[in-house]
Motif scaffolding. Structure first.
Motif, PDB file in Angstrom:
ATOM      1  N   PRO A  74       0.828  -1.211   0.000  1.00 28.21           N
ATOM      2  CA  PRO A  74       0.000   0.000   0.000  1.00 28.21           C
ATOM      3  C   PRO A  74       0.860   1.257   0.000  1.00 28.21           C
ATOM      4  O   PRO A  74       1.834   1.358   0.750  1.00 28.21           O
ATOM      5  CB  PRO A  74      -0.807  -0.125   1.299  1.00 28.21           C
ATOM      6  N   VAL A  75       0.493   2.197  -0.859  1.00 29.20           N
ATOM      7  CA  VAL A  75       1.242   3.437  -1.020  1.00 29.20           C
ATOM      8  C   VAL A  75       0.303   4.439  -1.688  1.00 29.20           C
ATOM      9  O   VAL A  75      -0.717   4.038  -2.251  1.00 29.20           O
ATOM     10  CB  VAL A  75       2.511   3.184  -1.881  1.00 29.20           C
ATOM     11  N   SER A  76       0.601   5.719  -1.623  1.00 27.08           N
ATOM     12  CA  SER A  76      -0.254   6.686  -2.309  1.00 27.08           C
ATOM     13  C   SER A  76      -0.052   6.579  -3.810  1.00 27.08           C
ATOM     14  O   SER A  76       0.976   6.075  -4.279  1.00 27.08           O
ATOM     15  CB  SER A  76       0.044   8.103  -1.833  1.00 27.08           C
ATOM     16  N   TYR A  77      -1.032   7.075  -4.577  1.00 25.68           N
ATOM     17  CA  TYR A  77      -0.918   7.031  -6.030  1.00 25.68           C
ATOM     18  C   TYR A  77       0.366   7.728  -6.507  1.00 25.68           C
ATOM     19  O   TYR A  77       1.108   7.189  -7.336  1.00 25.68           O
ATOM     20  CB  TYR A  77      -2.130   7.708  -6.683  1.00 25.68           C
ATOM     21  N   SER A  78       0.629   8.927  -6.007  1.00 27.30           N
ATOM     22  CA  SER A  78       1.813   9.680  -6.455  1.00 27.30           C
ATOM     23  C   SER A  78       3.093   8.969  -6.080  1.00 27.30           C
ATOM     24  O   SER A  78       4.038   8.895  -6.878  1.00 27.30           O
ATOM     25  CB  SER A  78       1.798  11.090  -5.855  1.00 27.30           C
ATOM     26  N   ASP A  79       3.143   8.423  -4.854  1.00 23.82           N
ATOM     27  CA  ASP A  79       4.362   7.739  -4.438  1.00 23.82           C
ATOM     28  C   ASP A  79       4.547   6.414  -5.156  1.00 23.82           C
ATOM     29  O   ASP A  79       5.679   5.956  -5.346  1.00 23.82           O
ATOM     30  CB  ASP A  79       4.365   7.555  -2.921  1.00 23.82           C
ATOM     31  N   PHE A  80       3.449   5.797  -5.584  1.00 25.32           N
ATOM     32  CA  PHE A  80       3.573   4.592  -6.412  1.00 25.32           C
ATOM     33  C   PHE A  80       4.247   4.933  -7.738  1.00 25.32           C
ATOM     34  O   PHE A  80       5.142   4.206  -8.204  1.00 25.32           O
ATOM     35  CB  PHE A  80       2.210   3.963  -6.674  1.00 25.32           C
ATOM     36  N   ASN A  81       3.825   6.034  -8.361  1.00 26.55           N
ATOM     37  CA  ASN A  81       4.473   6.469  -9.605  1.00 26.55           C
ATOM     38  C   ASN A  81       5.968   6.636  -9.396  1.00 26.55           C
ATOM     39  O   ASN A  81       6.781   6.257 -10.240  1.00 26.55           O
ATOM     40  CB  ASN A  81       3.871   7.787 -10.093  1.00 26.55           C
ATOM     41  N   HIS A  82       6.328   7.205  -8.253  1.00 23.84           N
ATOM     42  CA  HIS A  82       7.748   7.439  -7.970  1.00 23.84           C
ATOM     43  C   HIS A  82       8.498   6.127  -7.763  1.00 23.84           C
ATOM     44  O   HIS A  82       9.634   5.966  -8.218  1.00 23.84           O
ATOM     45  CB  HIS A  82       7.890   8.329  -6.728  1.00 23.84           C
ATOM     46  N   VAL A  83       7.860   5.173  -7.079  1.00 20.97           N
ATOM     47  CA  VAL A  83       8.505   3.885  -6.828  1.00 20.97           C
ATOM     48  C   VAL A  83       8.934   3.215  -8.139  1.00 20.97           C
ATOM     49  O   VAL A  83      10.053   2.701  -8.253  1.00 20.97           O
ATOM     50  CB  VAL A  83       7.571   2.951  -6.032  1.00 20.97           C
ATOM     51  N   VAL A  84       8.048   3.214  -9.134  1.00 23.20           N
ATOM     52  CA  VAL A  84       8.370   2.518 -10.386  1.00 23.20           C
ATOM     53  C   VAL A  84       9.236   3.365 -11.322  1.00 23.20           C
ATOM     54  O   VAL A  84       9.928   2.810 -12.183  1.00 23.20           O
ATOM     55  CB  VAL A  84       7.092   2.048 -11.114  1.00 23.20           C
TER      56      VAL A  84
END
Length: 374
Positions: A265-275
């Motif tokens: 689980p992560v925020s939408y924006s931080d998910f974009n950053h992760v990938v």
């Protein structure tokens, strides 16, 4: 229970999820035929499947899902329908009549075609957005199919998907022309990511324009649990197997299932950053303006657009409901799908992240060239 020898219809077969499901069917099931039902089927889509096609026949049905006669023709002689096609729209850019016609009327016509043509199984691709979040931004943490929630849906997309899902589940048990019964179920995936995800591609493009800095549209605390496209395809296959199994058919028919996986689980924006971080992208620490002020700006934009609607249709790029969706904790478990469908994620988080990153890396030079050549 296998789909060996079955004839399967896949609506939206050339889309992000549709192509992945077709490939999975070819790799794991010896189906007699897969029918591509879409507005347009590019020849390269079929060519890309030649290596894994085997003896399976690939048939093309190009047409409008709002055409009942076309749907009957596509369904004739088939046994299973995967209904993936829909209009996805979270900024209400599509006229309501258009999105209702495709998402609701198209689904109803397809269900009627299944009854007329003796289709045994119907799997509907719904979305977590039929649950919410509601305009208040009430959170759900590790929700299930039994979670009670006041949705008060605002998006036309969410409303039409919800109505189409309800019609699908009500059709479970309908009598077929041959005396059999139609079995239906609905899958509610979380936000789907992976190779071919146009939303991830769009965020990457925005980051390129912003000197490799991703925009922040979500607070870090607004946790969601995205799901990898390969695992969503697996869930569809398991649903079809379950509806074909006489023992599971009664248990699964008429129900919906949330589909997630082990993506943290992560925020939408931080998910974009992760990938995207391994490709050299950073992310804004905070919103460009305070979130509350952002809501006020959206309110004024929506008001102005509404006043201009009789003269010209202008759609703001962001609205209050989209901000709420991006900033509400909304996570769900896949335990019921595991117990009743036999669904287990085929790809781990590490594998899903790697496949997604490799695809984005292959697209990055093209995206940069496209943007900077303008």
């Amino acid at each position: 229970m296998s789909l060996c020898g079955d004839v399967c219809v896949v609506t939206g077969a050339c889309g992000f999820l549709g192509k992945r499901l077709v490939k999975l069917l070819l790799q794991e099931e010896k189906t007699a035929e897969i029918r591509f039902l879409d507005k347009h089927v590019p020849p390269q889509v079929l060519q890309s499947l030649e290596d894994c096609r085997g003896e399976t026949k690939l048939s093309v049905f190009e047409g409008d899902i709002r055409d009942g006669e076309f749907l009957r023709k596509a369904c004739r002689g088939a046994s299973t329908v995967f209904h993936i096609a829909s209009i996805i729209d979270v900024i209400d850019s599509v006229e309501y009549s258009e999105i209702y016609g495709v998402n609701v009327k198209g689904t109803q016509l397809l269900l009627e075609a299944c009854i007329q043509e003796n289709i045994a199984s119907f799997i509907y691709t719904s979305t977590v957005e039929v649950m919410g979040p509601n305009p208040r931004g009430d959170p759900i943490i590790n929700g299930s199919e039994d979670t009670v929630y006041e949705s008060s849906l605002k998006f036309n997309y969410s409303k039409t998907k919800k109505e189409a899902e309800e019609r699908t589940l009500r059709a479970n048990g309908e009598a077929l022309q041959n005396g059999g019964r139609l079995a239906t179920c609905a899958l509610r995936p979380m936000y789907i990511y992976g190779e071919g995800c146009r939303f991830l591609l769009g965020h990457m493009g925005d980051g390129v324009r912003n000197q490799n800095v991703l925009y922040r549209m979500s607070v870090r605390e607004a946790l969601v649990n995205p799901v990898y496209v390969g695992n969503v395809a697996t869930a569809h296959l398991q649903a079809a197997r379950s509806l074909k199994d006489p023992q599971r058919r009664q248990t699964v028919g008429g129900k919906f299932f949330f589909i997630s996986d082990d993506t943290p689980p992560v925020s939408y924006s931080d998910f974009n950053h992760v990938v995207l971080a391994p490709l050299g992208f950073s992310i804004q620490e905070n919103f460009m303006v305070p979130l509350r002020f952002f809501y006020v700006v959206c309110f004024f934009m929506e008001t102005v657009c509404l006043m201009l609607r009789p003269f010209i249709r202008i759609v703001p790029p962001v609205n209050r409901q989209l901000l709420t969706m991006l900033n509400t904790t909304f996570t769900f478990s896949y335990q019921k799908a595991k117990q009743e469908l036999g669904y287990m994620p085929q790809y781990s988080w590490a594998e899903a992240r790697r496949h997604t990153r490799e695809w984005l890396a292959s697209e990055l030079p093209l995206e940069r060239e496209r943007i900077w050549s303008k």
